[in-house]
Design a protein around this motif. Structure first.
Motif, mmCIF file in Angstrom:
data_model
loop_
_atom_site.group_PDB
_atom_site.id
_atom_site.type_symbol
_atom_site.label_atom_id
_atom_site.label_comp_id
_atom_site.label_asym_id
_atom_site.label_seq_id
_atom_site.Cartn_x
_atom_site.Cartn_y
_atom_site.Cartn_z
ATOM 1 N N ILE A 180 89.436 63.317 86.071
ATOM 2 C CA ILE A 180 89.367 62.176 85.300
ATOM 3 C C ILE A 180 88.102 61.522 85.202
ATOM 4 N N THR A 181 87.345 61.456 84.584
ATOM 5 C CA THR A 181 85.915 61.023 84.613
ATOM 6 C C THR A 181 85.405 60.130 83.330
ATOM 7 N N VAL A 222 98.519 58.653 80.909
ATOM 8 C CA VAL A 222 99.692 59.968 81.171
ATOM 9 C C VAL A 222 98.927 60.965 80.423
ATOM 10 N N ARG A 223 98.343 60.948 79.156
ATOM 11 C CA ARG A 223 97.785 62.155 78.513
ATOM 12 C C ARG A 223 96.933 62.718 79.383
ATOM 13 N N ALA A 224 95.952 61.800 79.993
ATOM 14 C CA ALA A 224 94.858 62.255 80.895
ATOM 15 C C ALA A 224 95.266 62.848 82.150
ATOM 16 N N LEU A 225 96.245 62.395 82.786
ATOM 17 C CA LEU A 225 96.952 62.953 83.779
ATOM 18 C C LEU A 225 97.441 64.378 83.515
ATOM 19 N N LEU A 226 98.404 64.546 82.553
ATOM 20 C CA LEU A 226 98.839 65.914 82.061
ATOM 21 C C LEU A 226 97.824 66.773 81.856
ATOM 22 N N LEU A 227 96.651 66.346 81.135
ATOM 23 C CA LEU A 227 95.668 67.240 81.029
ATOM 24 C C LEU A 227 95.002 67.783 82.396
ATOM 25 N N ALA A 228 94.676 66.773 83.337
ATOM 26 C CA ALA A 228 93.944 66.994 84.427
ATOM 27 C C ALA A 228 94.683 67.886 85.277
ATOM 28 N N ALA A 229 96.140 67.853 85.148
ATOM 29 C CA ALA A 229 97.094 68.560 85.993
ATOM 30 C C ALA A 229 97.022 70.147 85.463
ATOM 31 N N GLN A 230 96.447 70.530 84.491
ATOM 32 C CA GLN A 230 96.430 71.847 84.078
ATOM 33 C C GLN A 230 95.342 72.435 85.065
ATOM 34 N N LEU A 231 95.538 73.589 85.407
ATOM 35 C CA LEU A 231 94.760 74.409 86.674
ATOM 36 C C LEU A 231 93.400 74.792 85.931
ATOM 37 N N TYR A 232 93.297 74.976 84.703
ATOM 38 C CA TYR A 232 92.160 75.776 84.074
ATOM 39 C C TYR A 232 90.980 74.567 83.584
ATOM 40 N N VAL A 233 91.525 73.125 83.621
ATOM 41 C CA VAL A 233 90.782 72.157 83.118
ATOM 42 C C VAL A 233 89.906 71.541 84.204
ATOM 43 N N ALA A 278 87.498 69.032 83.639
ATOM 44 C CA ALA A 278 87.255 67.740 83.744
ATOM 45 C C ALA A 278 88.085 67.203 82.429
ATOM 46 N N VAL A 279 88.351 65.901 82.402
ATOM 47 C CA VAL A 279 88.980 64.986 81.110
ATOM 48 C C VAL A 279 88.208 63.862 81.005
ATOM 49 N N VAL A 280 87.728 63.410 79.922
ATOM 50 C CA VAL A 280 86.815 62.327 79.636
ATOM 51 C C VAL A 280 87.582 61.534 78.372
ATOM 52 N N LEU A 281 87.490 60.373 78.645
ATOM 53 C CA LEU A 281 88.291 59.598 77.579
ATOM 54 C C LEU A 281 87.198 59.213 76.630
ATOM 55 N N PHE A 282 87.437 58.850 75.434
ATOM 56 C CA PHE A 282 86.305 58.478 74.186
ATOM 57 C C PHE A 282 87.195 57.533 73.500
ATOM 58 N N ASP A 283 86.337 56.578 72.798
ATOM 59 C CA ASP A 283 87.131 55.359 72.104
ATOM 60 C C ASP A 283 86.731 55.341 70.771
ATOM 61 N N ARG A 284 85.680 56.359 70.481
ATOM 62 C CA ARG A 284 85.324 56.557 68.999
ATOM 63 C C ARG A 284 86.342 57.362 68.414
#
Length: 163
Positions: A13-14, A86-97, A99-105
């Motif tokens: 998560i970055t 929570v959503r970022a954690l669920l995605l980052a926990a997927q082996l094939y992902v 990087a996860v990056v949040l965006f506010d736009r």
């Protein structure tokens, strides 16, 4: 010292700045970078299907995730069900992902400029030409891929069934 599995997941998560540097390094190594984005509220089998198919299109897979404020603007006051953390954690926990990056736009247009993915992916409820970033990605030779969705899986449909 070895990192714990939790640390390995959380490190995925970055932010956009760090992600830009990661992408530069991946490109130098010849990795094909795949990007998709969404709210991913109530992660379900339909999401997993699209994410897995997208991840198979390259060596590095990035998921752009709408912040809570962005989801509220797009989906309404009662969403998201799960917080962005929570959503970022669920995605980052997927082996094939990778990087996860949040965006506010409301769209990932700015984030796409930082990532410059080789492949931009969305689910089957889009046409390639309607995907935000289509023109940008095509301008430098990237491709836009639509993954057919699995019928009957959507967060909205799930929420309707449990009401």
């Amino acid at each position: 010292m070895h990192k714990s599995k939790k640390e390995l997941v959380l490190d995925k998560i970055t932010d956009a700045e760090v992600l830009g540097r990661l992408c530069e390094g991946w490109r130098v190594k010849g990795h094909k970078i795949v990007f998709t984005n969404g709210c991913f509220d109530l992660l379900h089998a339909g999401h997993i299907h699209v994410l897995l198919e997208a991840a198979n299109l390259g060596q590095k897979f990035i998921v752009g995730l709408n912040t809570d404020a962005s989801v509220k603007r797009l989906k309404g006051e009662h969403r998201p069900v799960y917080s962005q953390d929570v959503r970022a954690l669920l995605l980052a926990a997927q082996l094939y992902v990778d990087a996860v990056v949040l965006f506010d736009r409301d769209t990932p247009a700015e984030l796409l400029r930082a990532v410059r993915p080789d492949v931009l992916v969305k689910g089957g409820d889009y046409t390639a030409e309607s995907v935000v970033g289509y023109d940008f990605v095509k301008s430098y030779g990237g491709e836009v891929v639509i993954i057919p969705t699995i019928e009957g899986f959507s967060t909205s449909a799930i929420l309707q069934r449990i009401k």
